[in-house]
Design a protein around this motif. Structure first.
Motif, PDB file in Angstrom:
ATOM      1  N   VAL A 131       0.752  -1.068  -0.066  1.00 41.72           N
ATOM      2  CA  VAL A 131      -0.143  -0.042   0.245  1.00 41.72           C
ATOM      3  C   VAL A 131       0.872   1.379   0.101  1.00 41.72           C
ATOM      4  O   VAL A 131       1.791   1.397   0.886  1.00 41.72           O
ATOM      5  CB  VAL A 131      -1.147   0.057   1.190  1.00 41.72           C
ATOM      6  CG1 VAL A 131      -1.709   1.370   1.340  1.00 41.72           C
ATOM      7  CG2 VAL A 131      -1.875  -1.429   1.244  1.00 41.72           C
TER       8      VAL A 131
ATOM      9  N   GLY B 286      -2.163  -0.995  -3.406  1.00 39.63           N
ATOM     10  CA  GLY B 286      -3.283   0.019  -2.714  1.00 39.63           C
ATOM     11  C   GLY B 286      -2.745   1.280  -2.965  1.00 39.63           C
ATOM     12  O   GLY B 286      -1.650   1.626  -2.599  1.00 39.63           O
TER      13      GLY B 286
ATOM     14  N   ALA C 164      -7.084  -1.432   1.669  1.00 38.01           N
ATOM     15  CA  ALA C 164      -6.007  -0.671   1.900  1.00 38.01           C
ATOM     16  C   ALA C 164      -5.966   0.049   3.219  1.00 38.01           C
ATOM     17  O   ALA C 164      -4.941  -0.097   3.821  1.00 38.01           O
ATOM     18  CB  ALA C 164      -5.861   0.491   0.882  1.00 38.01           C
TER      19      ALA C 164
END
Length: 269
Positions: free
Chosen positions: A92, A117, A145
């Motif tokens: 992420v 993400g 996320a």
């Protein structure tokens, strides 16, 4: 959690400290030998190229000053730094920089193609809030996320508020900063009224924070000693964000409405 970090400056350095204190493994970008030494002394691993912070990272956090820097950092064009392309699938990217919701949307689209993400996560507060673990974070992105990044963000953020899909964090921060600038403008106008009525600004700022008209902006101005001193101290940061507010609302076909003249007063205009 393995965390990559870009932007260890005034705000980023205490974030790195809090991440390390919480037990996370941090790899941070230091573009100079001096900066890398300082980060290593905190306990972080250091690299000299932005993509290298992504090696093995679960979360990569970006805390640079402008939207343009975010785009340059993450772009894999010849002029970019290729940070997003270097991130592993399932990780992420968290962007703390206050900027355009469109930048967040563009990054999220590019990230989705790589199974990365993206969270736009602008902040409200300063280094003292980070040190205390009480920085406010406005998150825009998917629930998945947010869940992946939350253990790292909770090291220095409380509350960590998920406000909606990608871009929502930026929109919320821009609304917050427009309101804050307007509140500064209100206090500045109130102290002018006090002086017209024969009350010294310092006396007004001693008294007003204890009444029903009190606000966080008023408290900050009272601690600074005058509206002019506080505006001089924060004008650059608030002015940058207000410029983004005006540009973004115009792009979306909106405006600041009755906040507009108060925002100008809060910037000392």
């Amino acid at each position: 959690m393995r965390v990559g970090f870009v932007g260890a400056g005034r705000m980023g350095t205490p974030m790195v400290e809090r991440l390390l204190a919480a037990g996370h493994e941090v790899t941070a970008l230091g573009r100079s030998a001096e900066k890398r030494t300082a980060l290593a002394e905190l306990g972080a691993a250091t690299v000299s190229a932005a993509p290298d912070v992504a090696a093995g990272a679960d979360v990569v956090i970006v805390c640079v000053f402008t939207d343009e820097q975010v785009r340059e950092l993450c772009s894999d064009s010849p002029a970019g730094n290729g940070l997003l392309a270097a991130m592993r699938p399932g990780s992420v990217l968290v962007v703390h920089t206050t900027g355009s919701p469109q930048t967040a949307a563009t990054l999220a689209e590019a990230g989705a193609a790589r199974d990365v993400g993206v969270l736009d996560a602008p902040v409200s507060g300063g280094p003292h809030d980070i040190a205390a673990g009480t920085l406010t974070l406005y998150l825009g992105g998917t629930e998945d996320a947010v869940a992946k990044a939350r253990p790292a963000l909770a090291s220095y953020g409380d509350p960590v508020v998920h406000v909606g899909p990608v871009g929502s964090g930026q929109k919320m921060k821009l609304i917050n900063n427009a309101l804050f600038a307007a509140q500064i403008g209100l206090v500045a106008e109130a102290t002018k009224l006090a002086e017209r009525l024969g009350i010294d600004e310092s006396a007004a700022l001693d008294a007003l924070p204890h009444g029903s008209g009190a606000s966080r902006a008023m408290g900050n101005i009272a601690r600074a000693g005058s509206a002019a001193k506080f505006i001089a101290a924060v004008g650059e940061f608030i002015g940058k964000d207000v410029a983004v507010v005006r540009r973004t609302t115009a792009e979306l076909g909106a405006d600041l409405g009755r906040l507009d003249p108060l925002v100008d007063a809060g910037l000392g205009h």
